[in-house]
Write an enzyme that holds these catalytic residues in place. Structure first.
Site, PDB file in Angstrom:
ATOM      1  N   HIS A   1      -6.830  -5.694  -1.186  1.00 56.27           N
ATOM      2  CA  HIS A   1      -5.715  -4.742  -1.137  1.00 56.27           C
ATOM      3  C   HIS A   1      -4.651  -5.350  -0.236  1.00 56.27           C
ATOM      4  O   HIS A   1      -4.843  -5.499   0.964  1.00 56.27           O
ATOM      5  CB  HIS A   1      -6.224  -3.412  -0.566  1.00 56.27           C
ATOM      6  CG  HIS A   1      -5.184  -2.354  -0.446  1.00 56.27           C
ATOM      7  ND1 HIS A   1      -4.627  -1.730  -1.542  1.00 56.27           N
ATOM      8  CD2 HIS A   1      -4.601  -1.783   0.639  1.00 56.27           C
ATOM      9  CE1 HIS A   1      -3.758  -0.823  -1.124  1.00 56.27           C
ATOM     10  NE2 HIS A   1      -3.712  -0.839   0.192  1.00 56.27           N
TER      11      HIS A   1
ATOM     12  N   ASP B   1      -8.610  -3.835  -7.082  1.00 54.20           N
ATOM     13  CA  ASP B   1      -8.225  -3.187  -5.831  1.00 54.20           C
ATOM     14  C   ASP B   1      -8.827  -1.782  -5.791  1.00 54.20           C
ATOM     15  O   ASP B   1      -8.674  -1.004  -6.727  1.00 54.20           O
ATOM     16  CB  ASP B   1      -6.692  -3.121  -5.761  1.00 54.20           C
ATOM     17  CG  ASP B   1      -6.142  -2.498  -4.490  1.00 54.20           C
ATOM     18  OD1 ASP B   1      -6.927  -2.010  -3.651  1.00 54.20           O
ATOM     19  OD2 ASP B   1      -4.913  -2.501  -4.334  1.00 54.20           O
TER      20      ASP B   1
ATOM     21  N   SER C   1       0.819  -1.202   0.000  1.00 59.43           N
ATOM     22  CA  SER C   1       0.000   0.000   0.000  1.00 59.43           C
ATOM     23  C   SER C   1       0.863   1.267   0.000  1.00 59.43           C
ATOM     24  O   SER C   1       1.736   1.406  -0.853  1.00 59.43           O
ATOM     25  CB  SER C   1      -0.946  -0.044   1.209  1.00 59.43           C
ATOM     26  OG  SER C   1      -1.910   0.966   1.132  1.00 59.43           O
TER      27      SER C   1
END
Length: 528
Positions: free
Chosen positions: A462, A433, A212
């Protein structure tokens, strides 16, 4: 920055703003890695039941990398030391945020990789500046997310004013408490911290594995110190051309689509949840629940804003869907708000760590890049987005709204230009995502010229490696073992893996990999 399901989100980007910009102090910092001499960490045992060989330490870094002889701050480190004769150096791991703690992630990554691969690395976790066990740790306004908050959708001037007052007061509190720190809370500064950690570990180069926002941190590090990168793994990739305002707007449509995918899944399992087989009608029932909670919050805790907080993690990880569906069904079918309160406490509520994470999130994102300083721009953009994507648009707007009133001027984000200087990197991305939409991975893949992109086709989670997908994990293990990268011709992708099946209701036997996925996503959280 939510409780156990928290600490990711944040996507974003640059827009035309009325505020002035300034180059961050760190932008002019010397590139010479020896500008600051870091002492070697003094590792001590900090074992847990899950990770019995875990060690902990700390390292001092300059608050301002342009002034290496000035004030220092402390970063907390963790490590699972290598055990094999073959040693490939430190593997630094980061779960995202900004604001996520990486101390436990080190143990998880070491335990989840094949033993032979993990044994060849020191897997090192760290709390970035301001986070968790690092000092000072930011907490601008404890209890900022305490229930029940104003409705996130500003359907009246009074509701809008209440939310604006909360955003302003949070920004002002950060300025009062941390005015000396806020100018130095940037991704660039955090990337320079990584190089001090490298030096302290005695490594010529580091290996890096980020999820991320951690992909953006890793990309910025690689831009600043390409010669210091050995291997680079980026999972669920932030688009570096979009930090931070516009990408938050773009996120909203993707999360709306994931919320509708959840509705489709509930419709598919009508035999369990008894909410019908028409996903559009089920979605209407969810919004009717939201309206009812505005009038009478469940348990005095779950109003419409808290409901959105609770269901947002389902957009990050479909392993939460069975729990969220049970709470939804209990409220609609039995008028029982108890399971909804429990779901909120498990997935939506913010604890002390969440307060810290949100403080760091805002400190970095608000300083990193230009945000509109005219609220009229936010109002226009978010009402337009709400018409297309009602699930998260205004909730996301208020989450980021302190940036409209931030007490420190915005800086310019690092430009990530096309380069062949960075060693071959490995990228992972799910096609659906929501937090970091697919195009961001394609952008980074093209700019890191020798990189490879592995795509999880049809996946919507994610954070996808070490989460039960053996195909993805084989590529990860091969790369960390000897640098092997897939080189294929699948459009933008070099390799494609099928997504794992969606979960089953809780009455069914759990699918393989579900437990590991839940542990990972508890560490990654929700909100990048």
């Amino acid at each position: 920055m939510r409780k156990r399901a928290a600490v990711l989100c944040g996507a974003a980007a640059v827009v035309v703003a009325s505020g002035l910009t300034a180059v961050p102090a760190e932008a002019g910092a010397p590139h010479a890695p020896e500008a600051f001499r870091a002492a070697a960490p003094a590792w001590k045992k900090c074992a847990t039941d899950d990770y019995p060989t875990l060690q902990c330490a700390s390292v001092e870094v300059p608050l301002d990398h342009a002034d290496p002889s000035g004030r220092t701050i402390t970063l907390a480190l963790s490590r699972i030391p290598h055990t094999a004769k073959k040693y490939q150096g430190p593997l630094l791991v980061n779960p995202g945020g900004p604001g996520g703690s990486g101390l436990t992630l080190a143990g998880f990554v070491a335990a989840s990789l094949p033993k032979k691969v993990a044994a060849e690395y020191d897997v090192v976790g760290f709390d970035p500046r301001g986070v968790g066990e690092s000092r000072p740790a930011l907490d601008c306004a404890p209890g900022h997310f305490d229930a029940v908050r104003p409705d996130s959708v500003p359907t009246s001037p009074e509701v809008e004013r209440a939310n604006l007052d909360r955003a302003k007061s949070f920004a002002e509190a950060c300025g009062r408490k941390y005015g000396d720190l806020l100018p130095h809370m940037t991704t660039t500064a955090a990337a320079r911290d990584l190089d001090v950690i490298r030096q302290a570990l005695g490594a010529e180069r580091i290996n890096y594995f980020g999820y991320s926002y951690g992909t953006y941190l890793g990309t910025v590090y690689a831009k600043l110190y390409p010669q210091r990168v050995r291997r680079l793994v980026l999972d669920s990739v932030v688009d570096p051309t979009g930090v931070w305002y516009d990408s938050n707007l773009d996120q909203n449509q993707a999360f709306n689509a994931r919320h509708r995918a959840f509705m489709d899944w509930v419709a598919k399992h009508d035999a369990t949840y008894r909410l019908g087989t028409d996903a559009e009608k089920i979605e209407a029932a969810w919004y009717a629940m939201r309206a009812a909670l505005k009038e009478d919050p469940a348990g005095g805790k779950v109003g419409p804003a808290e409901l959105e907080d609770t269901y947002l993690p389902g957009g990050y990880y479909n392993g939460y869907w069975p729990y969220l569906a049970e709470a939804f069904a209990a409220y609609v079918n039995k008028k029982d708000g108890g399971p909804l309160v429990e779901a909120y406490e498990n997935f939506g509520a913010t604890d002390v760590a969440g307060d810290n994470g949100y403080s760091v999130y805002t400190a970095i994102e608000c300083r990193d890049a230009v945000w509109p300083r005219d609220w009229a721009q936010w109002r226009k953009d978010n009402w337009e987005m709400y018409e297309r994507a009602p699930f998260l648009s205004w909730n996301n707007a208020w989450y980021n709204a302190p940036c409209a009133y931030w007490p420190v001027e915005s800086a310019r984000p690092e430009r990530i230009n096309t380069t062949s200087q960075v060693p071959p990197a490995l990228l992972f991305q799910a096609t659906d995502d929501a937090a970091t939409p697919y195009q961001g991975a394609v952008t980074v893949h093209r700019r890191l010229e020798r990189s490879s992109l592995v795509v999880e086709s049809g996946g919507g989670n994610h954070g996808i490696t070490l989460s039960g997908n053996a195909c993805l994990d084989r590529h990860l293990a091969a790369y960390l073992a000897d640098g092997t990268l897939p080189r294929g011709s699948h459009g933008d992708a070099d390799a494609v893996c099928a997504a794992l099946p969606d979960p089953k209701p809780l009455t069914s036997k759990a699918a393989p990999g579900t437990a590991r996925g839940s542990v990972l996503h508890g560490l990654l959280g929700s909100r990048i």
